[in-house]
Design a protein around this motif. Structure first.
Motif: not given
Length: 413
Positions: A128-143
């Motif tokens: 599932d390839f998606r362009e022009h998607v800027d991931v600005a932040r990541t956050e941990r979850t329990p899993d």
């Protein structure tokens, strides 16, 4: 909102390779990139034999498809120019025959090569390839991980995050702790020229180790349509300590160097000089953690001597795909399990990176570098070793043998 077991940040060579290996193994993944392809990437543009080997591991068809593309030129070797001006020609294959042999390397703009891989990605419905998607932040979850855009909207969640978003990766710095260390980081500039005189008829790539520019180096890599990729690289530590203006030095060398100036007298610069930073693999760093793996430049895997990063990104992508598949299949994305990925990557690249670090340090001693270059001309073991650094002639076994070092230093077969 999207949920996948495996999400990959970055569709460059490392991320695309990982996605393709996962797809071939029957695993679905989400592949995100902030750019829209084709897009430019500042690089030297050389594709070594190790790149071709990794392409072949993805699909037997890919090396031939690349060789047939008009966006590349086949390269048959490397010309090293020592500080004393000595030219050391290292063919990728001894006594090659261009009429019958397959090229052992290529040069292609990253604009074209990365798009070549992305076009292969588009052929696989498992990705599932998606362009022009800027991931600005990541956050941990329990899993796993949540991914957010600049507006704070959730983009996706995943159990395992493969981080392949390049040398400037926020994740690598802020989460994985890969601090920028000037002694393990290279500053580089790249531009394009046409009408450079004296390019090799066999498209040998050129590495110039100029006495008053050491420990930096200058490269000239031939491209299709008579163009050339021209650039310089130097340890960031040296640039800062000596207050070197790399752009100014590049212009000065091309205008005044006794060998290069005549070749660039009628050349025309195409577009701007662009700068970039390379986190080098001269220091072993962790490549994994809780529910994540670092690939390619984000994992600081660039060769400290040659500056090559494409093949190392692809090697890490292949191993990342294998261990990511194992992790989600066994439902074990723990740091302890994912250390298997670190071990696999360093088993493949570690000794080559250490050898390159030694050769990088050699640049601090021009007279010693000259001796090595002079000796290599009459030392088949040393010449072959220099060639093997750019090829897929696996150095690991030879580097374990004491007699290899005797031959390296004193010659012989």
């Amino acid at each position: 909102m999207l949920h996948h077991d495996i999400c990959i940040l970055g569709a460059g060579p490392g991320g695309a390779t990982a996605a393709l290996h996962l797809a071939h193994a029957g695993h679905r993944c989400l592949l995100l990139d902030r750019a829209t392809f084709p897009r430019d990437k500042i690089c030297g543009d050389a594709l070594s034999g190790k790149v071709l080997s990794e392409l072949r591991r993805i699909s037997e068809e890919l090396p031939g498809r690349l060789a047939a593309a008009p966006t590349q030129v086949p390269s048959w070797g490397i010309d090293f120019f020592a500080p004393n001006g000595r030219r050391l020609a290292i063919p990728f294959k001894p006594k090659f025959n261009k009429a019958t042999d397959r090229a052992a390397g290529h040069v292609a703009k990253r604009l074209d090569f990365d798009n070549f891989l992305v076009e292969e990605v588009r052929r696989h419905p498992e990705i599932d390839f998606r362009e022009h998607v800027d991931v600005a932040r990541t956050e941990r979850t329990p899993d796993g991980w949540q991914l957010f855009d600049k507006a704070g909207q959730e983009l996706a969640t995943c159990r395992l995050l493969l981080v392949a978003n390049g040398a400037q990766s926020d994740f690598a710095r802020k989460v994985a702790g890969h601090a920028l260390e000037p002694d393990h980081h290279c500053a580089g500039l790249r531009t394009y020229y046409d009408n450079v005189a004296g390019l090799s008829p066999d498209n040998f790539i050129e590495l110039h180790f100029i006495k008053d520019f050491l420990p930096g180096y200058l490269w000239v890599f031939p491209l299709p349509n008579g163009q050339a990729n021209v650039g310089v690289g130097m340890l960031s530590k040296t640039v800062a300590a000596k207050k070197i203006n790399l752009r100014q030095r590049l212009d000065e060398i091309l205008a005044t160097h006794p060998t290069l100036a005549p070749r660039f007298a009628q050349a025309r610069r195409l577009g701007p000089v662009r700068g970039f930073g390379l986190p080098l693999g001269s220091k072993r760093r962790p490549l994994s953690g809780a529910n994540y793996l670092l690939l390619g430049d984000a994992g600081s895997l660039i060769d400290p001597f040659s500056g090559e990063g494409i093949s190392h990104a692809m090697v890490s992508g292949r191993h990342a795909a294998h261990w990511a598949a194992q992790a989600v299949t066994t439902a074990d994305c723990s740091p302890a399990f994912l250390k298997n990925y670190d071990q696999a990557v360093y088993n493949r690249l570690g000794q080559e990176l250490r050898l390159s670090r030694v050769m990088q340090r050699l640049l601090n001693f021009p007279s010693l570098f000259n001796i090595v270059a002079n000796r290599a001309a009459n030392n088949p073991t040393l010449a072959e070793t220099l060639s093997a650094m750019f090829m897929d002639l696996d150095l690991r076994e030879r580097l374990r043998q004491p007699r290899f070092y005797f031959r390296l230093l004193f010659g012989g077969k």
